[in-house]
Design a protein around this motif. Structure first.
Motif, PDB file in Angstrom:
ATOM      1  N   LEU A   1      56.509  56.202  40.355  1.00 12.80           N
ATOM      2  CA  LEU A   1      57.672  57.035  40.686  1.00 12.80           C
ATOM      3  C   LEU A   1      58.362  56.519  41.949  1.00 12.80           C
ATOM      4  N   GLN A   2      57.588  56.137  42.954  1.00 14.17           N
ATOM      5  CA  GLN A   2      58.192  55.616  44.189  1.00 14.17           C
ATOM      6  C   GLN A   2      58.966  54.326  43.905  1.00 14.17           C
ATOM      7  N   GLN A   3      58.399  53.492  43.050  1.00 11.71           N
ATOM      8  CA  GLN A   3      59.084  52.249  42.674  1.00 11.71           C
ATOM      9  C   GLN A   3      60.384  52.561  41.938  1.00 11.71           C
ATOM     10  N   ALA A   4      60.327  53.547  41.046  1.00  8.91           N
ATOM     11  CA  ALA A   4      61.519  53.926  40.286  1.00  8.91           C
ATOM     12  C   ALA A   4      62.608  54.482  41.198  1.00  8.91           C
ATOM     13  N   LEU A   5      62.217  55.341  42.154  1.00  7.03           N
ATOM     14  CA  LEU A   5      63.192  55.959  43.044  1.00  7.03           C
ATOM     15  C   LEU A   5      63.873  54.939  43.955  1.00  7.03           C
ATOM     16  N   ALA A   6      63.220  53.806  44.171  1.00  7.53           N
ATOM     17  CA  ALA A   6      63.794  52.768  45.030  1.00  7.53           C
ATOM     18  C   ALA A   6      64.768  51.866  44.272  1.00  7.53           C
ATOM     19  N   SER A   7      64.835  52.009  42.948  1.00  6.82           N
ATOM     20  CA  SER A   7      65.687  51.123  42.151  1.00  6.82           C
ATOM     21  C   SER A   7      67.159  51.474  42.324  1.00  6.82           C
ATOM     22  N   ALA A   8      68.007  50.468  42.245  1.00 11.15           N
ATOM     23  CA  ALA A   8      69.449  50.665  42.403  1.00 11.15           C
ATOM     24  C   ALA A   8      69.998  51.575  41.308  1.00 11.15           C
ATOM     25  N   GLU A   9      69.439  51.460  40.101  1.00 13.61           N
ATOM     26  CA  GLU A   9      69.912  52.270  38.974  1.00 13.61           C
ATOM     27  C   GLU A   9      69.690  53.755  39.234  1.00 13.61           C
ATOM     28  N   ILE A  10      68.493  54.111  39.695  1.00 12.67           N
ATOM     29  CA  ILE A  10      68.185  55.515  39.966  1.00 12.67           C
ATOM     30  C   ILE A  10      68.983  56.015  41.166  1.00 12.67           C
ATOM     31  N   GLN A  11      69.102  55.198  42.200  1.00 15.15           N
ATOM     32  CA  GLN A  11      69.865  55.599  43.376  1.00 15.15           C
ATOM     33  C   GLN A  11      71.301  55.947  42.996  1.00 15.15           C
ATOM     34  N   LYS A  12      71.923  55.125  42.149  1.00 19.67           N
ATOM     35  CA  LYS A  12      73.300  55.382  41.727  1.00 19.67           C
ATOM     36  C   LYS A  12      73.396  56.660  40.908  1.00 19.67           C
ATOM     37  N   LYS A  13      72.443  56.844  39.993  1.00 28.68           N
ATOM     38  CA  LYS A  13      72.468  58.039  39.149  1.00 28.68           C
ATOM     39  C   LYS A  13      72.334  59.303  39.994  1.00 28.68           C
ATOM     40  N   LEU A  14      71.455  59.283  40.968  1.00 25.92           N
ATOM     41  CA  LEU A  14      71.267  60.456  41.816  1.00 25.92           C
ATOM     42  C   LEU A  14      72.510  60.748  42.656  1.00 25.92           C
ATOM     43  N   VAL A  15      73.144  59.707  43.163  1.00 20.27           N
ATOM     44  CA  VAL A  15      74.390  59.897  43.918  1.00 20.27           C
ATOM     45  C   VAL A  15      75.452  60.526  43.014  1.00 20.27           C
ATOM     46  N   ASP A  16      75.545  60.036  41.778  1.00 23.38           N
ATOM     47  CA  ASP A  16      76.509  60.601  40.825  1.00 23.38           C
ATOM     48  C   ASP A  16      76.236  62.086  40.577  1.00 23.38           C
ATOM     49  N   LEU A  17      74.971  62.455  40.616  1.00 23.65           N
ATOM     50  CA  LEU A  17      74.583  63.849  40.383  1.00 23.65           C
ATOM     51  C   LEU A  17      74.699  64.711  41.644  1.00 23.65           C
ATOM     52  N   GLY A  18      75.054  64.077  42.770  1.00 24.73           N
ATOM     53  CA  GLY A  18      75.131  64.816  44.026  1.00 24.73           C
ATOM     54  C   GLY A  18      73.765  65.128  44.600  1.00 24.73           C
ATOM     55  N   LEU A  19      72.782  64.270  44.300  1.00 24.91           N
ATOM     56  CA  LEU A  19      71.409  64.512  44.721  1.00 24.91           C
ATOM     57  C   LEU A  19      70.940  63.439  45.693  1.00 24.91           C
ATOM     58  N   ASP A  20      69.955  63.797  46.506  1.00 25.34           N
ATOM     59  CA  ASP A  20      69.287  62.847  47.387  1.00 25.34           C
ATOM     60  C   ASP A  20      67.889  62.591  46.856  1.00 25.34           C
ATOM     61  N   ALA A  21      67.501  61.322  46.779  1.00 26.75           N
ATOM     62  CA  ALA A  21      66.143  60.991  46.361  1.00 26.75           C
ATOM     63  C   ALA A  21      65.145  61.553  47.366  1.00 26.75           C
ATOM     64  N   LEU A  22      63.973  61.959  46.871  1.00 31.00           N
ATOM     65  CA  LEU A  22      62.931  62.524  47.731  1.00 31.00           C
ATOM     66  C   LEU A  22      61.617  61.765  47.533  1.00 31.00           C
ATOM     67  N   PRO A  23      61.545  60.533  48.010  1.00 34.89           N
ATOM     68  CA  PRO A  23      60.272  59.814  47.884  1.00 34.89           C
ATOM     69  C   PRO A  23      59.197  60.478  48.733  1.00 34.89           C
ATOM     70  N   GLY A  24      57.946  60.304  48.336  1.00 40.46           N
ATOM     71  CA  GLY A  24      56.857  60.902  49.105  1.00 40.46           C
ATOM     72  C   GLY A  24      55.579  60.971  48.302  1.00 40.46           C
ATOM     73  N   THR A  25      54.577  61.554  48.907  1.00 41.97           N
ATOM     74  CA  THR A  25      53.249  61.621  48.294  1.00 41.97           C
ATOM     75  C   THR A  25      53.128  62.807  47.333  1.00 41.97           C
ATOM     76  N   ALA A  26      52.071  62.763  46.546  1.00 44.60           N
ATOM     77  CA  ALA A  26      51.790  63.876  45.640  1.00 44.60           C
ATOM     78  C   ALA A  26      51.478  65.149  46.420  1.00 44.60           C
ATOM     79  N   ASP A  27      50.779  65.025  47.531  1.00 40.15           N
ATOM     80  CA  ASP A  27      50.441  66.198  48.339  1.00 40.15           C
ATOM     81  C   ASP A  27      51.693  66.843  48.932  1.00 40.15           C
ATOM     82  N   GLU A  28      52.648  66.024  49.368  1.00 41.23           N
ATOM     83  CA  GLU A  28      53.892  66.552  49.908  1.00 41.23           C
ATOM     84  C   GLU A  28      54.663  67.309  48.833  1.00 41.23           C
ATOM     85  N   ALA A  29      54.664  66.764  47.631  1.00 44.14           N
ATOM     86  CA  ALA A  29      55.348  67.426  46.520  1.00 44.14           C
ATOM     87  C   ALA A  29      54.676  68.743  46.169  1.00 44.14           C
TER      88      ALA A  29
END
Length: 320
Positions: free
Chosen positions: A274-302
């Protein structure tokens, strides 16, 4: 036991270990087959949009296919409940939103408990946009509140069901502004858009991606956003708090979860993917389009976010 028996027993144990060790060494590491990513809402909504962008990136990181399966209904409870009952082997994961936590507060008969899940990681968080049909001739939140007070119970707002962000934002506005509006539930966000555009449900809270296309054509009028700061790409639009609704905040989040008994090594591998996916340019663009900020982090934080959300909504008065 005589020495000959001991020798035989020892030789037997050595032989057993020798036979089992290669089999253990050859046991393939997780994952070895397709993973199902359950979306507890119909196609077309933000959960589905995120999942379909995330799926290929997770598949790339995990080296197995990730199959999206929509299981809508009951405000997300059907698909989420299905995931809670799935085998805890890492091959059934889900992408619910904040409703994962909130539904345990607002539904007496929710088919799951928060303890039935283990968070893999947060995906993203962001506000929704308050919009109105042009027929209302309303352009600000202040005008909306004044109209609602002058016409109690006459305005309706849609949602993808109890627990979803459009529902929560509408209910919180009713609470904080002391107005009376009627909630109209649908199976998902995509289901209510035609009625919103026709003016049959004239006020709504929708994702920025959905709002943008209809605001740009003039089909909907933007009123405010629900975050704590102005939204990227909507800088001219105030937050509800700036518009005079003190303390208003609705920031829906999206997370990947698995059944609670899923082994830690599998959860860790999913989190790394999931962390690798969230760092990808494709996901970053999609989240920006959705008006969202990516939230990378650990399972415990989630997991902490999931639990805290339950407490956040316990004191808000919510209608059916």
């Amino acid at each position: 036991m005589n020495s000959k028996v001991l020798q035989v027993t020892a030789l037997s144990l050595v032989s057993l270990v020798a036979a089992v060790a290669p089999a253990l060494a050859q046991t393939p590491a997780y994952p070895t087959k397709p993973i199902t990513l359950v979306v507890p809402y119909p196609p077309g909504g933000p959960n589905d949009t995120i999942a379909r962008a995330l799926g290929p990136e997770l598949a790339k990181a995990l080296a197995v296919p990730v199959v999206i399966e929509n299981k809508p209904g009951a405000a997300g409870n059907i698909g989420t409940g299905h995931t809670a009952r799935a085998a805890a082997d890492g091959y059934t994961i889900a992408l619910p939103g904040s409703a994962l936590s909130i539904n345990t507060v607002i539904f007496d008969n929710a088919p799951y408990k928060i303890g039935d899940f283990r968070a893999v990681g947060m995906v993203a968080q962001g506000p929704v946009v308050a919009v109105a049909h042009p027929s209302l001739n309303i352009k600000t939140i202040a005008q909306l509140v004044a109209h609602a007070r002058a016409n109690p119970g006459k305005l309706s707002f849609p949602s993808g069901g109890k627990g979803t962000s459009p529902y929560l934002a509408g209910e919180l506005l009713k609470n904080t502004a002391n107005i009376d509006m009627v909630h109209v539930p649908y199976k998902g966000t995509g289901e209510f858009i035609p009625d919103l555009l026709a003016g049959r449900v004239p006020v709504a809270f929708v994702s920025p991606l959905i709002a943008r296309q209809h605001v740009d054509t003039g089909a909907l009028v933007p009123l405010a956003t629900t975050g704590t700061r102005r939204l990227r790409g909507w800088e001219n639009l105030p937050t509800l708090e700036e518009a005079g609704v003190a303390g208003f905040r609705v920031l829906p989040w999206y997370a990947v979860v698995v059944p609670a008994a899923t082994p830690t090594p599998g959860v860790n591998k999913l989190n790394a993917a999931l962390q690798q996916a969230l760092a990808s340019a494709e996901i970053q663009k999609k989240l920006v389009d959705l008006g969202l900020d990516a939230l990378p982090g650990t399972a415990d934080e989630a997991q902490a976010v999931v639990v805290q959300e339950v407490q956040l909504w316990k004191n808000v008065r919510l209608s059916d």
